[in-house]
Design an enzyme around this catalytic site. Structure first.
Site, PDB file in Angstrom:
ATOM      1  CD  GLN A  81      44.192  44.503  46.328  1.00 31.96           C
ATOM      2  OE1 GLN A  81      43.720  45.467  45.743  1.00 31.96           O
ATOM      3  NE2 GLN A  81      44.978  43.633  45.698  1.00 31.96           N
ATOM      4  NE  ARG A  99      41.445  39.525  37.357  1.00 26.50           N
ATOM      5  CZ  ARG A  99      40.234  39.024  37.528  1.00 26.50           C
ATOM      6  NH1 ARG A  99      39.175  39.781  37.426  1.00 26.50           N
ATOM      7  NH2 ARG A  99      40.057  37.754  37.782  1.00 26.50           N
ATOM      8  CB  CYS A 100      48.578  43.119  35.547  1.00 23.96           C
ATOM      9  SG  CYS A 100      49.647  44.550  35.582  1.00 23.96           S
ATOM     10  CD  GLU A 125      47.394  39.928  39.292  1.00 25.70           C
ATOM     11  OE1 GLU A 125      48.537  39.502  39.074  1.00 25.70           O
ATOM     12  OE2 GLU A 125      47.133  40.740  40.182  1.00 25.70           O
TER      13      GLU A 125
END
Ligand code: FES
Ligand code: FES
Lengths: 157, 786
Positions: free
Chosen positions: B218, B368-369, B738
């Site tokens: 990423q 996902r945060c 998110e």
């Protein structure tokens, strides 16, 4: 390890290969035939990323040996488009935003194609069960259900 | 303003779909190079053991096996340990001992995947098992066995202490409170399990000294710099390192860390001279990759009788596994956890976190945060509900009473953040209207009389995303700005390159829309590229909902630079004074004579064919955007559950999510992200958890028992929106990828507790499985048995 000669009709063209008995169908497709649209997402037959049609039925190609497909017909995501025209399920995924990272998408679409073959007018509930062997981490399935509904309508209309 | 196709707010279809629906995506495992070898990894069956010997002779005799790499091999290059992003260290391959089950022990390189797996099976390792610590609370007890014996002088398993807020003021608030509600909450250890696992193809050209890697990452630029820094001594130099992040099958935080497998593959490529592919399988992905959460929180909320919150206190023990391999900004060992005061207005808060080593895989990353925001939101939102119930107030009324008011923004939080904008009451009201809150409460009361268990749960969260302002945020010293580079071709078509990278977010579509908005060039004329360090401008990558807040802003700013130059070109073409020109989307015209104008495309053509003397030719711009503040997206979610008294199963009947992420670039994509985020909120609330026995053996290490929701368990999400733009972002956008994962778990947990509160139930830790609910029902005499 014994080797075997297999002949498989893949997306309409006959392909031949000498394979180890233990070679998985998904590896025959991805590595020997270089059709990389079929993906691998697990090692327990759980995710459905590897779904293809074998003799018209949706199978998880990570759990079928290449030799079991000998003499059979395989359809992968690369075979969905015919004469440059998208299959209604491909259209549905694009139109209804049924994909994000795209990794589950080929398997998802082939499960949907198999479902619609058996049940051309599925309810939402039936669609959800029909794709329950395929995991998607990105979309939350809402738009995948809509994509399948789009294809169902288009194919019956 | 004239409209242009694909401008902000248009739900245009995604351009990246074309390849994905045809099976023509290009993921790491799809890359095949001539002469490529395959790498597979020998892993430890023990959670803690001395390595007495590694026997590789049999493996070397397996047909196809080219090499076996051990810690000793890497030690010769001083590559057997590597730094983590949190200034800790982590083994690439062990020399002395293993610290968790499934840790990498050796690697086999062979001519095919199958041969490599045969080789792995033939490697024999002699272990001497050591005592195991799996519970971080036990790890911190005085006298506990010290796990990190590699760290000279280390006498305990404590990693860090971190705190925020005013301790004394908070103690005072608690002393003066009418009510104090206390609750232990555990956020379980989970993994993101993107459907594509992690992998790499590494190729080293010894003659050129050029290393090229295709990698599931990423953050390609950060990886390049890290490789240059840790492997400079073996001759790798940053200008000859190219990191390509091709199509990525989901990231969610799991593809930020550098895993040992990547490093071993790079080392193997350098040593063997052959290109090396390593792709982990799912079991490895679940059992060995970085985990998320694993926070043991003790939460207390202080309030007045009338329902006004007066204080919050949270004490947390964070299990980091055997190394702190989190991916937080350097100055934030507990991430942004201090946003735990939430959407409510009160003065006193004190939150603290202590990190501990255990015999588990290292981490922890986000799931996902944005850096521990989910943990923070779970704490405050569960406490809000419990406090409301304790005071006999409706949880919606309680929230309305405590929300920060719209006129209080920018709002200074008691832990030091400055919330940019918010309008929390409106979002909650909208969710209540959408779901029919009053009618549901009535239905619940009637059902309760009949002994049926139905619950309604609310979560009114605020996030903190878009890291971040360079004065606070860096990763290994790299400031967390982000970038965009825009070139306008002579025919008015555009190439945009950005420092962030997509793992399914649809950047190729949305970043084109930003250019369409700012320059009036239709989105279909804008090509977006990312993920290749040789061509993309330097950026810190995509995670923590930072793409739109940082690189999105950079794209807008670069577009504006282009517009400034185009204005000069237009003035030249129109023989007018720059100041007499007005801009409307896609065109400059002379004030007062709207038909006398030049389009942006005409300006672009002039930049290459007819630019004024003294002006540089060409039409390009670069922006490195350093955000002045974080953005604070928010929302209100309401969930309705029915509990099956026969099985303990929790069924989510309805779930309404009202999100406010400021201005939306592509509403279709935003909604899709919310659907996905909600599903990744549902997952840990009801299904997912990594658990270990006392010997550190993992339960649930495959998709057979680590349960991702399928289409059947996932409800039909209902979404709504409010729009409160960010005042400091050039597009007024905030980021949304998110929010839903952060906001959903407490809504679901609150709904379950709401259904059971009258029975005396105060908490069930997530995941709220049928077994846990069944046990509680049985205790309370509410289980239906045959
Ligand atoms: S790869 Fe997961 S089911 Fe085949
Ligand atoms: S679109 Fe990413 S897994 Fe389904």
């Amino acid at each position: 390890m014994s080797t075997h000669h297999v002949k498989v009709n893949v997306n309409g063209a006959v392909k031949e290969a000498d394979v180890e008995a233990r070679l998985l169908l998904v590896h025959l497709i991805r590595e020997d035939l270089n059709l990389t649209g079929t993906h691998i997402g697990c090692d327990t037959t759980s995710c459905g990323a590897c779904t293809v049609l074998l003799n018209g039925r949706a199978v998880k190609s990570c759990t079928v040996f290449a030799v079991q497909a000998d003499g059979g017909e395989v359809m992968t995501v690369e075979g969905l488009t015919s004469n440059g025209k998208l299959h209604p399920i491909q259209e549905g995924f694009h139109e209804m935003h049924g994909l994000q990272c795209g990794f589950c998408t080929p398997g998802m679409m082939l499960s949907a194609v198999a479902l619609l073959k058996q049940n051309p007018k599925p309810t939402e509930e039936e669609i959800r069960w029909g794709i329950s062997g395929n995991l998607c981490r990105c979309t939350g399935y809402v738009n995948i259900v809509k994509a399948v509904q789009y294809a169902a309508e288009k194919m019956s209309g | 303003m004239p409209e242009v196709h694909g401008q902000m707010g248009h739900s245009i279809k995604r351009v990246e779909d074309a390849r994905f629906i045809r099976g023509r995506g290009n993921y790491v495992d799809d890359i095949k190079l001539p002469g490529m070898l395959y790498l597979d990894i020998v892993r430890s069956p023990y959670a803690h053991a001395k390595i007495k010997a590694i026997h590789t002779e049999k493996a070397m005799k397996v047909p196809g096996v080219a090499a076996v790499i051990t810690g000793e091999t890497l030690k010769a290059y001083n590559l057997h340990w590597m730094p983590t992003l949190m200034s800790d260290t982590q083994m690439v391959l062990p020399v002395e001992k293993v610290m968790y089950q499934m840790q990498e022990v050796a690697a086999v390189v062979a001519t095919s995947r199958y041969a490599a797996a045969d080789g792995v099976a033939a490697v024999e390792v002699d272990y001497e098992p050591l005592p195991v610590i799996v519970d971080p609370r036990k790890a911190l007890e005085p006298g506990a066995q010290v796990l990190r014996t590699d760290k000279e002088g280390k006498k305990d398993n404590h990693i860090f202490h971190w705190e925020a807020g005013d301790k004394a003021a908070t103690e005072k608030a608690f002393k003066e409170a009418d009510t104090v509600v206390k609750q232990d909450l555990y956020m379980p250890r989970i993994v993101v399990a993107s459907i594509e696992t992690c992998g790499i193809v590494a190729k080293f050209d010894a003659v050129e000294g050029q290393l090229t890697v295709w990698m599931t990452t990423q953050a390609p630029h950060a990886i390049r710099t890290v490789v240059a820094l840790v492997a400079g001594h073996v001759g790798l130099s940053e200008e000859k390192i190219r990191v390509i992040s091709p199509d990525i099958g989901g990231g969610f935080g799991g593809k930020v860390p550098v895993y040992p497998g990547y490093v071993i593959a790079i080392a193997a490529a350098v040593v063997t001279g052959a290109p090396i592919k390593w792709v982990e399988d799912r079991s490895e992905n679940i059992q060995a990759d970085s985990f998320a959460r694993d926070y043991h929180m003790t939460c207390e909320m202080a309030a007045k009788k009338d329902g006004k919150i007066t204080g919050l206190r949270i004490k947390t023990i964070a299990d980091h596994g055997y190394a702190d391999a989190a991916c937080n900004p350097s100055k934030f060992p507990a991430g942004l956890f201090s946003v735990a005061t939430g959407a409510y207005d009160y003065d006193a808060a004190f939150v603290e976190v202590d990190g501990a080593y255990t015999n588990k895989p290292p981490g922890g990353i986000a799931y996902r945060c944005s850096f521990r925001v989910t943990e923070a939101v779970h704490a405050i939102e569960r406490m809000a509900d419990n406090t409301a119930h304790e005071l006999g107030m409706d949880p919606a009324e309680f929230r309305m009473k405590n929300f920060i008011k719209p006129e209080q923004f920018p709002y200074k939080s008691p832990t030091g953040w400055e919330y940019d904008s918010g309008n929390y009451g409106v979002a909650l009201q909208k969710a209540m209207d959408m779901i029919g809150y009053a009618a549901l409460r009535k239905e619940q009361a009637e059902k309760r009389k009949r002994g049926e268990l139905m619950g309604i749960g609310i979560s009114s969260f605020t996030e903190i995303v878009g890291a971040g302002p360079s004065k606070h945020f860096d990763i290994l010293g790299l400031k967390m700005f982000d970038s965009a580079e825009i070139r306008i071709h002579p025919t008015g078509k555009v190439l945009v390159r950005i420092g962030v990278q997509s793992q399914g977010q649809g950047h190729e579509t949305t970043f084109a829309q930003i250019v369409a908005e700012e320059l009036g060039i239709p989105a279909e004329h804008v090509k977006v590229e990312h993920g290749d360090t040789d061509t993309a401008p330097y950026g810190l990558g995509t995670y923590a909902s930072r793409s739109t807040p940082t690189a999105g802003a950079a794209t807008a700013m670069a577009s504006r630079k282009i517009r400034d130059k185009a204005r000069k070109l237009a003035a030249h073409l129109l023989e007018a004074n720059e100041d007499d020109l007005e801009w409307e989307r896609g065109r400059f015209f002379v004030k007062g004579s709207p038909d006398k104008g030049k389009t942006i495309q005409e300006c672009a053509f002039a930049a290459y064919t007819n630019h004024p003397q003294g002006m540089e030719a060409g039409l390009e711009a670069v922006s490195y955007y350093d955000p002045p503040n974080m953005t604070f997206p928010f929302g209100s979610y309401i969930c309705v559950v029915d509990i099956d008294r026969g099985t303990g199963e929790v069924k989510v009947r309805r779930f309404v999510a009202v999100d406010d992420c400021g201005n939306r670039i592509n509403p279709m994509i935003v909604e899709g992200q919310i659907h996905g985020g909600l599903t990744m909120g549902l997952a840990p609330a009801l299904f997912e958890e990594l658990t270990y026995d006392e010997n550190g053996n993992i339960f649930g290490g495959t998709f057979m028992d680590y349960l991702l929701p399928t289409a059947v368990e996932t409800p039909n999400w209902e979404t709504g929106e409010t729009v409160t733009p960010s005042p400091h972002h050039p597009l007024g956008a905030k980021g949304v990828g998110e929010s839903a994962t952060v906001g959903a778990p407490p809504a679901i947990a609150n709904a379950v507790i709401d259904a059971l509160w009258h029975l005396g139930v105060r908490n069930i830790d997530i995941p709220i499985t049928p077994a846990k609910v069944w046990t509680v029902l049985k205790e309370k005499g509410m289980a239906l048995e045959e």
